[in-house]
Design a protein around this motif. Sequence first.
Motif, PDB file in Angstrom:
ATOM      1  N   ALA A 166       0.867  -1.168   0.000  1.00 25.26           N
ATOM      2  CA  ALA A 166       0.000   0.000   0.000  1.00 25.26           C
ATOM      3  C   ALA A 166       0.908   1.224   0.000  1.00 25.26           C
ATOM      4  O   ALA A 166       1.772   1.359   0.871  1.00 25.26           O
ATOM      5  N   VAL A 167       0.753   2.091  -0.986  1.00 23.03           N
ATOM      6  CA  VAL A 167       1.668   3.220  -1.183  1.00 23.03           C
ATOM      7  C   VAL A 167       0.880   4.525  -1.275  1.00 23.03           C
ATOM      8  O   VAL A 167      -0.348   4.532  -1.330  1.00 23.03           O
ATOM      9  N   ASP A 168       1.638   5.638  -1.315  1.00 18.98           N
ATOM     10  CA  ASP A 168       0.973   6.928  -1.470  1.00 18.98           C
ATOM     11  C   ASP A 168       0.482   7.129  -2.902  1.00 18.98           C
ATOM     12  O   ASP A 168      -0.644   7.579  -3.139  1.00 18.98           O
ATOM     13  N   TYR A 169       1.347   6.792  -3.888  1.00 16.79           N
ATOM     14  CA  TYR A 169       0.979   6.887  -5.294  1.00 16.79           C
ATOM     15  C   TYR A 169       1.556   5.697  -6.059  1.00 16.79           C
ATOM     16  O   TYR A 169       2.718   5.328  -5.859  1.00 16.79           O
ATOM     17  N   ILE A 170       0.763   5.100  -6.910  1.00 17.71           N
ATOM     18  CA  ILE A 170       1.282   4.115  -7.860  1.00 17.71           C
ATOM     19  C   ILE A 170       1.806   4.897  -9.064  1.00 17.71           C
ATOM     20  O   ILE A 170       1.051   5.616  -9.719  1.00 17.71           O
ATOM     21  N   THR A 171       3.094   4.763  -9.347  1.00 11.88           N
ATOM     22  CA  THR A 171       3.727   5.558 -10.399  1.00 11.88           C
ATOM     23  C   THR A 171       4.376   4.670 -11.450  1.00 11.88           C
ATOM     24  O   THR A 171       4.670   3.500 -11.197  1.00 11.88           O
ATOM     25  N   ASP A 172       4.617   5.255 -12.619  1.00  7.99           N
ATOM     26  CA  ASP A 172       5.321   4.535 -13.685  1.00  7.99           C
ATOM     27  C   ASP A 172       6.705   4.099 -13.221  1.00  7.99           C
ATOM     28  O   ASP A 172       7.146   2.974 -13.495  1.00  7.99           O
ATOM     29  N   THR A 173       7.393   5.004 -12.513  1.00  4.26           N
ATOM     30  CA  THR A 173       8.758   4.711 -12.070  1.00  4.26           C
ATOM     31  C   THR A 173       8.792   3.525 -11.124  1.00  4.26           C
ATOM     32  O   THR A 173       9.619   2.618 -11.255  1.00  4.26           O
ATOM     33  N   MET A 174       7.878   3.501 -10.165  1.00  5.14           N
ATOM     34  CA  MET A 174       7.843   2.404  -9.202  1.00  5.14           C
ATOM     35  C   MET A 174       7.486   1.089  -9.887  1.00  5.14           C
ATOM     36  O   MET A 174       8.123   0.053  -9.645  1.00  5.14           O
ATOM     37  N   VAL A 175       6.479   1.098 -10.740  1.00  2.80           N
ATOM     38  CA  VAL A 175       6.061  -0.122 -11.437  1.00  2.80           C
ATOM     39  C   VAL A 175       7.192  -0.666 -12.303  1.00  2.80           C
ATOM     40  O   VAL A 175       7.473  -1.873 -12.319  1.00  2.80           O
ATOM     41  N   GLY A 176       7.890   0.237 -12.990  1.00  2.89           N
ATOM     42  CA  GLY A 176       9.011  -0.193 -13.824  1.00  2.89           C
ATOM     43  C   GLY A 176      10.151  -0.787 -13.020  1.00  2.89           C
ATOM     44  O   GLY A 176      10.741  -1.798 -13.401  1.00  2.89           O
ATOM     45  N   THR A 177      10.455  -0.167 -11.888  1.00  7.99           N
ATOM     46  CA  THR A 177      11.531  -0.661 -11.033  1.00  7.99           C
ATOM     47  C   THR A 177      11.200  -2.045 -10.475  1.00  7.99           C
ATOM     48  O   THR A 177      12.047  -2.941 -10.444  1.00  7.99           O
ATOM     49  N   ILE A 178       9.971  -2.221 -10.034  1.00  7.02           N
ATOM     50  CA  ILE A 178       9.536  -3.531  -9.532  1.00  7.02           C
ATOM     51  C   ILE A 178       9.615  -4.582 -10.631  1.00  7.02           C
ATOM     52  O   ILE A 178      10.137  -5.687 -10.431  1.00  7.02           O
ATOM     53  N   SER A 179       9.113  -4.248 -11.791  1.00  5.55           N
ATOM     54  CA  SER A 179       9.057  -5.215 -12.896  1.00  5.55           C
ATOM     55  C   SER A 179      10.447  -5.628 -13.364  1.00  5.55           C
ATOM     56  O   SER A 179      10.680  -6.793 -13.696  1.00  5.55           O
ATOM     57  N   ARG A 180      11.383  -4.683 -13.367  1.00  6.12           N
ATOM     58  CA  ARG A 180      12.755  -5.007 -13.795  1.00  6.12           C
ATOM     59  C   ARG A 180      13.541  -5.719 -12.704  1.00  6.12           C
ATOM     60  O   ARG A 180      14.308  -6.642 -12.971  1.00  6.12           O
ATOM     61  N   GLY A 181      13.355  -5.283 -11.458  1.00  7.17           N
ATOM     62  CA  GLY A 181      14.223  -5.754 -10.384  1.00  7.17           C
ATOM     63  C   GLY A 181      13.860  -7.094  -9.788  1.00  7.17           C
ATOM     64  O   GLY A 181      14.722  -7.772  -9.226  1.00  7.17           O
ATOM     65  N   LEU A 182      12.594  -7.499  -9.888  1.00  2.00           N
ATOM     66  CA  LEU A 182      12.154  -8.747  -9.262  1.00  2.00           C
ATOM     67  C   LEU A 182      11.852  -9.766 -10.354  1.00  2.00           C
ATOM     68  O   LEU A 182      10.715  -9.905 -10.815  1.00  2.00           O
ATOM     69  N   ALA A 183      12.866 -10.526 -10.708  1.00  2.00           N
ATOM     70  CA  ALA A 183      12.779 -11.411 -11.873  1.00  2.00           C
ATOM     71  C   ALA A 183      11.875 -12.614 -11.650  1.00  2.00           C
ATOM     72  O   ALA A 183      11.371 -13.197 -12.617  1.00  2.00           O
ATOM     73  N   LEU A 184      11.637 -12.999 -10.390  1.00  2.00           N
ATOM     74  CA  LEU A 184      10.844 -14.197 -10.105  1.00  2.00           C
ATOM     75  C   LEU A 184       9.406 -13.875  -9.719  1.00  2.00           C
ATOM     76  O   LEU A 184       8.650 -14.767  -9.321  1.00  2.00           O
TER      77      LEU A 184
END
Length: 578
Positions: A166-184
């Motif tokens: 649960a975050v303050d804002y769902i952002t493009d930057t955060m979604v991209g970082t999660i998608s790239r950084g967590l390969a599994l």
Amino acid sequence: MELIKSLLPPNSHLQSLKLDCGQLNDSSIELLLRPSLQELCFHNCADFSGKLLSEIGSRCKDVRSLYLGSVAEKRGRAIHISDLEELFGGCTQLEELNLMFDLSLFLRHNFARVWALASKKLTSLEIGYISSVMVTELLSPNVGPHQYPNQIRPSILPAIQKLSLAVDYITDTMVGTISRGLALLTHLELRDAPLIEPRVTFDLTNSGLQQINQHGRLKHLSLVRSQEFLSTYFKRVNDLGILLMADKCANMESICLGGFCRVTDTGFKTILHSCSSLYKLKVCHGSQLTDLVFHDIAATSLSLTHVSFRWCNLLTNHAIKSLVRNTHLKVLDLRGCKNLGDEALAAIGSLCELKMLQLDNSDISDVGIAYLQHGIISSLVSLSVRGCKKLTDKCISVLFDGSSKLELQELDLSNLPNLSDNGVLALAKSRVPISELRMRQCPLIGDTSIMALASMQADDDRGHGSNLRLLDLYNCGGITQLSFRWLKKPYFPSLRWLGVTGSVNRDIVDALARNRPFLHVACHGEELGTDPWNNIDSSYMHDYEELDELEQWLQEGEWESDDEEMEDAEDDADVVVE
């Protein structure tokens, strides 16, 4: 505290401990934490400080699963980054971690460094609240703050498969970082509740959706913008964003989208036709979702079992007629779909495997309820008709006529202006083993209903009213102090949650709470039985567990104190009334 001591004697083989810590604090840490523990689940830890985290790290080094709720929320309690550091440094075997409190209070410059100590075996992480900037910095593989250019951080959380935030804002930057950084990553659940309308740099756009599932392993996705503080939506996402996301999500099994106000039937149909393995679909505040989405659903290979369309106001009976072609539906949530009526219930009545049905604020009547009588009512475990203002006492007698054995455990009859004591009497006579009954905001419900429920016995009953674990009577017009005499022991021995209006008589309410220390008495209209942090709503249905022997013993021997205090409060109230 003394009761806890008697329940937790020295035991070197104790591996799992689940506890509501609402009446405990730091002084109980030594008693609770054992080296043998592998699973810890502590709810309502508001009176604990960060010492709880550090002591778990030093005393419970073999813990695999850890849930901590509301830590240090009470004024005067604090958590320091060193507490989190000691937790991670000691619990090197952690596989599942749920920190259901506000992590944004930690200083950012130390936060990522400490998370580098987290167990490399950690596969599931849930956080009650954290800022999107902290998430981005935490998972970014680049140089961290206050580091030299040649100090590249090691990979953080390399084994994570499930992430719920649960975050303050769902952002493009955060979604991209999660998608790239967590390969599994296979499960991603993100929820925000903006306090102000987000700017483009702090929002989710079509570009952000395109970055989802870069490693192709994602099976479950939930993106929800809550209306908790502000009526706001994902206004920068449209059908194009859904099309771009669907290209990479063909193997998705569960999708939840909340607050996508610019996505039309075109976008939603893309999901239905692209994700052939989809069995769970949830849409909240789909303001442009219409019946056309389901027009050709029979042409897909979908076998949906869990469906939710909350506050999708354009849906009509025709949509439900098409939707029920998925004959294996087990969960159907149509709360806030105000244009649904009796024709929809006629269609729903054919779903013989349905376990949960929620129809809040729809246009159904007693006639429509009758369609459930000979079909799904025998399979339903949970039914909610809150705010269906056409319903009367007759709907109770129709549903619970004794013609079939029922499995119903949860029933919500709240905000029904025409529901009276006669309806509750019919319910009590049916001997249905209901464990959660909500009747808040019913002006015609009075003391007679409480007396009827207190005398209610199911076939396998252990005592009067013993099945009920939750009873919500908030703002029921006819409740007086007389009802509280029926809320004492030996009545309702299983009751753990009670909702009442505190203004009935505050002294009696307080005396009842003290008389039954295991009973949570709510007087301010709050919804009962919910964890305020556990609202990402990733699932649609919980498991219904039987009482274990320990809990049964607690209920049967619940603080054998006398009732003098409560009787005194009643006597005082009688004097005031006279």
